[in-house]
Scaffold this active site. Structure first.
Site, short mmCIF file in Angstrom:
data_model
loop_
_atom_site.label_atom_id
_atom_site.label_comp_id
_atom_site.label_asym_id
_atom_site.label_seq_id
_atom_site.Cartn_x
_atom_site.Cartn_y
_atom_site.Cartn_z
N ASN A 8 0.87 -1.19 0.00
CA ASN A 8 0.00 0.00 0.00
C ASN A 8 0.90 1.23 0.00
OD1 ASN A 8 -1.78 2.07 0.52
ND2 ASN A 8 -2.17 1.47 2.66
N TRP A 9 0.95 1.90 -1.14
CA TRP A 9 1.86 3.04 -1.25
C TRP A 9 1.32 4.32 -0.65
CZ3 TRP A 9 3.93 2.46 -7.00
CH2 TRP A 9 4.81 1.37 -7.04
N HIS A 86 -9.36 1.41 4.80
CA HIS A 86 -8.08 1.58 5.49
C HIS A 86 -8.27 2.51 6.68
CE1 HIS A 86 -3.98 2.76 6.36
NE2 HIS A 86 -3.63 1.62 5.80
N GLU A 152 -5.26 -4.76 10.60
CA GLU A 152 -4.20 -3.77 10.84
C GLU A 152 -4.50 -3.04 12.14
OE1 GLU A 152 -2.20 -2.61 6.85
OE2 GLU A 152 -3.95 -1.34 7.12
N GLY A 158 2.68 2.33 10.74
CA GLY A 158 3.65 3.39 10.55
C GLY A 158 4.35 3.82 11.83
N SER A 188 3.56 -2.04 10.25
CA SER A 188 5.01 -2.08 10.42
C SER A 188 5.63 -3.43 10.03
CB SER A 188 5.41 -1.68 11.84
OG SER A 188 4.97 -0.36 12.13
P1 PGA Z 1 3.00 0.34 7.58
O1 PGA Z 1 1.51 0.58 6.95
O2 PGA Z 1 3.48 -0.96 7.01
O3 PGA Z 1 3.78 1.53 7.09
O4 PGA Z 1 2.81 0.30 9.04
C1 PGA Z 1 0.61 -0.49 6.78
C2 PGA Z 1 -0.68 0.04 6.21
O5 PGA Z 1 -1.12 1.12 6.62
O6 PGA Z 1 -1.30 -0.60 5.32
#
Ligand code: PGA
Length: 229
Positions: A8-9, A86, A152, A158, A188
């Protein structure tokens, strides 16, 4: 079935950087790869060999919805699926369980694959509400072979804080008891922690943000996933 690794960019990489990424990206047999570039980079990305998903989709076929994109438009471009729900959409753009349901249903009806994201915030986990939140978020998702769920935990996105493999496994087992689908872990995920997460029995793959932006690190994640299948 091999693991599914989706990148996911978010709001990174215009068309030029998208093409640069693909120049450096490789994945072996034995892993299913999906990339989710921003809308304006989808056209560049669909020319490459990997399945491309959008990051969001509107539920109407067309209409006066400034700034939105329909499922039919994505199909016309050669896009194969989309993320929905998301946590950044839920947190910053007013996404609700109901709009997640509408988006997922419209995408599936148009023949797109769907990765539907669920997950509790830190406050919800601390209040002991993780189960209830996941049950509520999963309940609206249609049962469909083209729909995959991504768990998630919002506090792990992040932040560098990953759920322990045991916490991830527990949440995935709950989700699978509610919905017959593959469940990806996100938050992460990076080459250093991928193996311990992906070897949990109910972790069918990963949704990767930060570590999907770099072709070398995403290639190495895909390699790790392939070696586990
Ligand atoms: P991350 O994001 O790997 O940077 O924690 C995951 C996401 O939000 O899909």
């Amino acid at each position: 079935m091999g693991k599914l690794i989706a990148g996911n960019w978010k709001m990174f990489k215009g068309p030029t950087e998208t093409l640069e990424f693909f120049d450096g990206f490789e994945a072996p047999e034995g892993v299913e790869v999906v990339l989710c570039p921003p809308f304006v980079s989808l056209e560049a990305a669909v020319g490459e060999e990997w399945p491309i998903y959008a990051q969001n989709v509107h539920w109407a076929t067309d209409g006066a919805f400034t700034g939105e994109i329909s499922a039919a438009m994505l199909v016309e471009l050669g896009v194969q699926g989309t993320l929905v729900g998301h946590s950044e959409r839920r947190l910053y753009f007013g996404e609700s369980d109901e709009t997640v349901r509408l988006r997922a249903e419209a995408a599936l009806a148009a023949g797109l694959g769907v990765i539907a994201c669920v997950g509790e915030t830190e406050a919800e986990r601390e209040a002991g509400d993780t189960d209830a939140v996941l049950r509520r978020q999963v309940a609206v998702l249609p049962q469909h072979e083209q729909l995959v769920i991504a768990y998630e935990p919002v506090w792990a996105i992040g932040t560098g804080k990953t759920a322990t493999p045991e916490l991830a496994q527990e949440a995935h087992a709950l989700i699978k008891s509610l919905h017959d689908t593959r469940v990806l872990y996100g938050g992460s995920v990076k080459p250093e922690n991928a193996a311990e997460l992906l070897t949990q029995p109910d972790v069918d793959g990963a949704l990767v943000g930060g570590a999907s932006l770099d072709a070398a690190s995403f290639s190495s994640l895909c390699q790790i996933a392939a070696s586990l299948s």
